[in-house]
Motif scaffolding. Sequence first.
Motif, short mmCIF file in Angstrom:
data_model
loop_
_atom_site.label_atom_id
_atom_site.label_comp_id
_atom_site.label_asym_id
_atom_site.label_seq_id
_atom_site.Cartn_x
_atom_site.Cartn_y
_atom_site.Cartn_z
N GLU A 32 2.92 7.86 -1.07
CA GLU A 32 1.61 8.22 -1.62
C GLU A 32 1.73 9.59 -2.31
O GLU A 32 2.30 10.52 -1.74
N GLU A 84 -0.46 12.55 -4.89
CA GLU A 84 -1.73 12.97 -5.48
C GLU A 84 -1.54 13.20 -6.97
O GLU A 84 -1.69 14.31 -7.48
N THR A 111 -4.97 4.95 -5.95
CA THR A 111 -5.60 5.20 -4.66
C THR A 111 -6.69 6.24 -4.83
O THR A 111 -6.77 6.90 -5.88
N LYS A 159 -6.84 9.14 -3.77
CA LYS A 159 -6.28 10.48 -3.95
C LYS A 159 -5.22 10.55 -5.03
O LYS A 159 -4.66 11.61 -5.27
N GLN A 203 3.60 17.46 -5.91
CA GLN A 203 2.91 16.71 -4.86
C GLN A 203 3.90 16.16 -3.83
O GLN A 203 3.66 16.20 -2.63
#
Length: 231
Positions: free
Chosen positions: A15, A17, A103, A105, A156
């Motif tokens: 994941e 950002e 997503t 974020k 990130q």
Amino acid sequence: MTPSRSPIHFTNELEVEASPETVWAVLVDPRTWPAFYPGVEHVRLLDGHHSLRLGTRFETNLAGQDVFASVQEFQPRTRIAWGGYPKASEASRAYHAWIITPTPKGSHLWTEETMRGPLWNERAKQDRQQGRHCPLGVLVSGLGQTSPAAQEVTSQLLARWDAAVLAGINSMQETGKISRRLDAKRTAAALVAAIQGGATNLMSTGSTTSLEAALDTGIDYLRQFQNTRGR
């Protein structure tokens, strides 16, 4: 290539950002490739294209080999995949796909790489685990120097790794395993920088020496603050 029929098969996910547009811009821009994959010195598009698109053929040097490949899947901001073979062994095939899912974020990245054939089989024997072929590792290594989009993705990813290492150090301090005299934030940052440098060396050369030295030195430093009588 069917993963179940490929002796070398990597998957990874993370994941970040960063928007799908930002991630996509990094993946399709050939100017980022010398940093996008450590060890890559050039990418030559063969069809007059300025960026990757469906069917784009290209030549590059990848994993120590001169490679011919083409873009075989192309769904903007969602999925891209390329496949090809090293010029030294046309019987050895490789296929690399990226899937980007938005997503709340930012983006979820999922990547899959499959390899088969005599050349890749021999290289796999020489490398430890994923080694230089780690898909997400190559995305981050050196990427922050190429473009604002790349910098956003890289920052990130590194922030997540730094936070994970910091959480581990804080946990050891909370449980009394290491002294609170240790500067947790500075130590976490130094460990991530050292490990990333060692990983970059591994992916570029295939040697684990620098990465092992970075890990050993970091662990030895933490042991200097080890408590023997609780907190």
